[in-house]
Enzyme design. Structure first.
Site, PDB file in Angstrom:
ATOM      1  N   ARG A 202       0.906  -1.199   0.422  1.00  0.00           N
ATOM      2  CA  ARG A 202       0.006   0.309  -0.331  1.00  0.00           C
ATOM      3  C   ARG A 202       1.129   0.632   0.419  1.00  0.00           C
ATOM      4  O   ARG A 202       2.028   1.336   0.102  1.00  0.00           O
ATOM      5  CB  ARG A 202      -0.995   0.264   1.277  1.00  0.00           C
ATOM      6  CG  ARG A 202      -1.889  -1.207   1.026  1.00  0.00           C
ATOM      7  CD  ARG A 202      -2.154  -0.955   2.750  1.00  0.00           C
ATOM      8  NE  ARG A 202      -3.363  -2.395   2.893  1.00  0.00           N
ATOM      9  CZ  ARG A 202      -3.069  -3.858   3.511  1.00  0.00           C
ATOM     10  NH1 ARG A 202      -1.716  -3.388   4.078  1.00  0.00           N
ATOM     11  NH2 ARG A 202      -3.444  -4.824   3.362  1.00  0.00           N
ATOM     12  N   HIS A 308      -3.333   3.282  -6.129  1.00  0.00           N
ATOM     13  CA  HIS A 308      -3.455   2.106  -5.632  1.00  0.00           C
ATOM     14  C   HIS A 308      -4.272   0.676  -5.929  1.00  0.00           C
ATOM     15  O   HIS A 308      -4.307  -0.465  -6.223  1.00  0.00           O
ATOM     16  CB  HIS A 308      -4.239   2.204  -4.330  1.00  0.00           C
ATOM     17  CG  HIS A 308      -5.444   1.331  -3.420  1.00  0.00           C
ATOM     18  ND1 HIS A 308      -4.208   1.297  -2.789  1.00  0.00           N
ATOM     19  CD2 HIS A 308      -5.886  -0.157  -3.500  1.00  0.00           C
ATOM     20  CE1 HIS A 308      -5.096  -0.318  -2.133  1.00  0.00           C
ATOM     21  NE2 HIS A 308      -5.832  -0.127  -2.723  1.00  0.00           N
ATOM     22  N   ARG A 311      -1.781  -1.637  -6.650  1.00  0.00           N
ATOM     23  CA  ARG A 311      -1.877  -3.066  -5.591  1.00  0.00           C
ATOM     24  C   ARG A 311      -2.971  -4.264  -6.046  1.00  0.00           C
ATOM     25  O   ARG A 311      -2.048  -5.913  -6.317  1.00  0.00           O
ATOM     26  CB  ARG A 311      -2.525  -2.256  -4.835  1.00  0.00           C
ATOM     27  CG  ARG A 311      -2.386  -3.458  -3.225  1.00  0.00           C
ATOM     28  CD  ARG A 311      -2.495  -2.946  -2.395  1.00  0.00           C
ATOM     29  NE  ARG A 311      -3.190  -3.900  -1.011  1.00  0.00           N
ATOM     30  CZ  ARG A 311      -2.938  -4.301  -0.427  1.00  0.00           C
ATOM     31  NH1 ARG A 311      -1.464  -4.811  -0.192  1.00  0.00           N
ATOM     32  NH2 ARG A 311      -3.679  -5.397   0.609  1.00  0.00           N
ATOM     33  N   TYR A 343      -8.570 -12.197  -5.682  1.00  0.00           N
ATOM     34  CA  TYR A 343      -7.335 -12.529  -6.560  1.00  0.00           C
ATOM     35  C   TYR A 343      -7.031 -14.079  -7.347  1.00  0.00           C
ATOM     36  O   TYR A 343      -6.385 -14.162  -8.331  1.00  0.00           O
ATOM     37  CB  TYR A 343      -6.149 -12.012  -5.636  1.00  0.00           C
ATOM     38  CG  TYR A 343      -6.391 -10.321  -6.024  1.00  0.00           C
ATOM     39  CD1 TYR A 343      -5.888  -9.478  -6.807  1.00  0.00           C
ATOM     40  CD2 TYR A 343      -6.632 -10.317  -4.167  1.00  0.00           C
ATOM     41  CE1 TYR A 343      -6.511  -8.329  -6.811  1.00  0.00           C
ATOM     42  CE2 TYR A 343      -6.635  -8.823  -4.190  1.00  0.00           C
ATOM     43  CZ  TYR A 343      -6.497  -7.598  -5.426  1.00  0.00           C
ATOM     44  OH  TYR A 343      -6.288  -6.481  -5.500  1.00  0.00           O
TER      45      TYR A 343
END
Length: 379
Positions: A202, A308, A311, A343
């Site tokens: 992050r 972001h 990520r 994911y």
């Protein structure tokens, strides 16, 4: 007309012909009904309900709910014992989305109809569904505490599913797009872009890295801290929000040369020196970096990609290697499996690899001579 003596409460007829009811509350205060009644029977029934509440211990001060919502909510945030960044988010939601409608309204006067009207108005005004959902969740949580405090009897937030929003799936940058942006951005941020994309860290974790956190010999980095930036501009250096956030992450060898060059040219000196430093010698501010990010994306011909989102790239690549749920949780810094499972959705490439592996297993089995029972040996 003089009030009639009774075992509980008093009822009297008014000159208007309607009836007024009063009773002595648990706090010793004489309490009138909030309205008059058409018949004496109606007044008696109302008193019977108050008497039943007193006997059951369910009575609450009818004046307690007169506190303005804004005042009660501000105190609620202060007393929750939550982290500074979460409290900052709540205060922002309260200030920008709840106070304009409910700030001066008594807690007891907030109705389900008002809540529904507020939610529709915020969405119609262009507020993002996610922001409205978070604001609604905060409103519901505050009013649930009001129920526990006996300021109100029932939480008026009754809109099913309003605390969650279905947001569009964010884009995932390809490897080619990551390098295009890294080539276009200021050189001091090239390694930041590559590490964000291929490690899954992050923003706050990346900015919090120190030289001693990187071991380029072992190809690893340690996440020990997170830098949060509040709406006021103040920055907080804190530990990751969960034990899982403290972790060791393997650095892909393909970006080791970029990191090594970055440490030589741009990072602060000393074991505790910051890895990613702005041009003025301090950790970069998110709003300033976002301007550089948008400029680099424009030069690379890439639209709608947030920092972001890198990520997502790192986590998707990790999932495509066949990593287990536990391994993904460790790499991503999550204490629950929910994000890791997202994911692990099947990709076209991964499905092709699985299909090829099954095909190879079938071919291998067919080459084996059948055993005495007619089956191939080993099956």
């Amino acid at each position: 007309m003089a009030g009639k003596k009774r075992s509980f409460g008093r009822v009297r007829k008014l000159p208007s012909g309607r009836y007024q009811a009063r009773y002595l509350g648990a706090d010793g205060v004489d309490r009138p009904a909030p309205h008059t009644f058409r018949t004496k029977r109606d007044a008696d029934d109302w008193l019977a309900e108050r008497q039943a509440e007193l006997r059951a211990g369910d009575w609450s001060d009818p004046d307690a709910g007169k506190i303005p919502f804004g005042t009660y909510a501000a105190t609620w945030i202060t007393e929750r014992g939550i982290g500074a960044s979460t409290a900052d988010l709540y205060r922002s939601l309260l200030r920008n989305h709840l106070d304009p409608t409910f700030g001066t309204v008594a807690v007891a006067d907030i109705t389900s109809a008002r809540v529904r009207a507020w939610r529709v108005a915020r969405l119609d005004a262009g507020a993002g569904p996610s922001t409205v959902a978070k604001s609604y969740a905060l409103l519901r949580a505050v009013l649930m505490t009001a129920v526990d405090d006996r300021l109100i009897r029932r939480n008026p937030c009754r809109v099913k599913g309003a605390s969650s929003a279905v947001t569009p799936e964010r884009p995932t940058a390809t490897v080619q797009e990551v390098y295009a942006i890294a080539d276009a951005i200021q050189p001091r941020y090239r390694a930041l872009v590559l590490l964000a994309a291929f490690s899954g860290l992050r923003w706050g974790e990346l900015i919090g890295l120190r030289r001693r956190d990187l071991d380029l010999t072992a190809n690893t980095l340690r996440v020990r801290r997170n830098i949060a930036e509040l709406h006021s501009g103040k920055r907080l250096i804190k530990e990751p929000k969960s034990a899982a956030g403290k972790r060791t992450v393997a650095i892909p060898a393909v970006i080791l040369s970029d990191l090594s060059a970055h440490l030589t040219v741009f990072a602060e000196h000393g074991a505790d020196g910051g890895v990613f430093i702005g041009a003025k010698g301090a950790a970069p501010r998110r709003n300033h970096f976002n301007r550089l990010w948008r400029k680099a994306c424009h030069q690379a011909g890439i639209k709608g990609l947030h920092f972001h989102d890198l990520r997502h790239t790192g986590n998707t690549l990790a999932a495509a290697t066949g990593a287990s749920t536990r391994e993904l949780m460790t790499r991503m810094g999550h204490s629950t499996a929910r994000a890791a499972l997202i994911y692990q959705h099947a990709t076209a490439e991964r499905e092709r690899l699985i299909g090829n592996a099954v095909s190879a297993a079938v071919e291998q089995a067919r080459k084996q001579a059948p055993g005495p029972n007619g089956h191939a040996a080993g099956t």
